[in-house]
Design an enzyme around this catalytic site. Sequence first.
Site, PDB file in Angstrom:
ATOM      1  CG  HIS A 120      -1.963  -1.054   1.200  1.00  9.33           C
ATOM      2  ND1 HIS A 120      -2.968  -1.143   0.263  1.00  9.33           N
ATOM      3  CD2 HIS A 120      -2.126  -2.120   2.031  1.00  9.33           C
ATOM      4  CE1 HIS A 120      -3.701  -2.207   0.511  1.00  9.33           C
ATOM      5  NE2 HIS A 120      -3.215  -2.828   1.569  1.00  9.33           N
ATOM      6  CG  ASP A 176      -2.603  -5.041   4.494  1.00 13.74           C
ATOM      7  OD1 ASP A 176      -1.890  -4.034   4.367  1.00 13.74           O
ATOM      8  OD2 ASP A 176      -3.833  -5.007   4.342  1.00 13.74           O
ATOM      9  CD  GLU A 177      -5.022  -5.861   0.583  1.00  8.74           C
ATOM     10  OE1 GLU A 177      -6.153  -6.308   0.763  1.00  8.74           O
ATOM     11  OE2 GLU A 177      -4.816  -4.729   0.093  1.00  8.74           O
ATOM     12  CB  VAL A 178       3.373  -7.700   0.263  1.00 10.26           C
ATOM     13  CG1 VAL A 178       4.628  -7.707  -0.588  1.00 10.26           C
ATOM     14  CG2 VAL A 178       3.327  -6.477   1.164  1.00 10.26           C
ATOM     15  CG  PHE A 179      -0.987  -9.297  -3.781  1.00 13.02           C
ATOM     16  CD1 PHE A 179      -1.636 -10.262  -3.026  1.00 13.02           C
ATOM     17  CD2 PHE A 179      -1.512  -8.008  -3.797  1.00 13.02           C
ATOM     18  CE1 PHE A 179      -2.792  -9.968  -2.321  1.00 13.02           C
ATOM     19  CE2 PHE A 179      -2.657  -7.694  -3.084  1.00 13.02           C
ATOM     20  CZ  PHE A 179      -3.311  -8.681  -2.349  1.00 13.02           C
TER      21      PHE A 179
END
Length: 185
Positions: A120, A176-179
């Site tokens: 983010h 979070d949300e590290v793809f």
Amino acid sequence: CALLCSEKQLRDWIAMDVDGASRSTPQTSPSGRGKPRVCVHLDFKGAPPRLPAVFEYMHLIKSWGGDSLLIEWNDTLPHTGKLSVCHTSSCYTEEEVGAILQKANELGLEIIPLVQTFGHLEYVLKHDEFAHLRESEDDWKSVCPLASGALELVLSLVDSTLSFHPGCKILHIGADEVFNIGSCA
């Protein structure tokens, strides 16, 4: 959810763990009196609400039994120095940030700043001077933890945010949300 659901729905949601089971040992409130913490996430990034609306949210949250606010400032803090390119033209002024923190204090709401430290981070990584820190050329959301300067960037974001929060006891680091992890190596 916090501003669009009933008090019962909010309390039920707060009492659930990520797997849907009731929490057996909830985090205690800032008062330390053993009651569960009731924390509401305010995501200000992009288009920050005007102060009267923020104050109205705070009063509503307090009336529902809230005792903490997790504030995700991102590009709405008036960062300085190298980070000054990272805030929006509609970011809060130092005085407005101070007013938000003062109102929270008056209402007995603990502020927990959320600083994105891994994912983010598009509000930072979209700028040319930070592009070399992206996980990949086309992933503007995640920082490459191996890139020279990545740690310095993250620490400067933390330091800048904490400079607005003297006496801060809790810091949320996002992450979070590290793809696409591992593609920058």
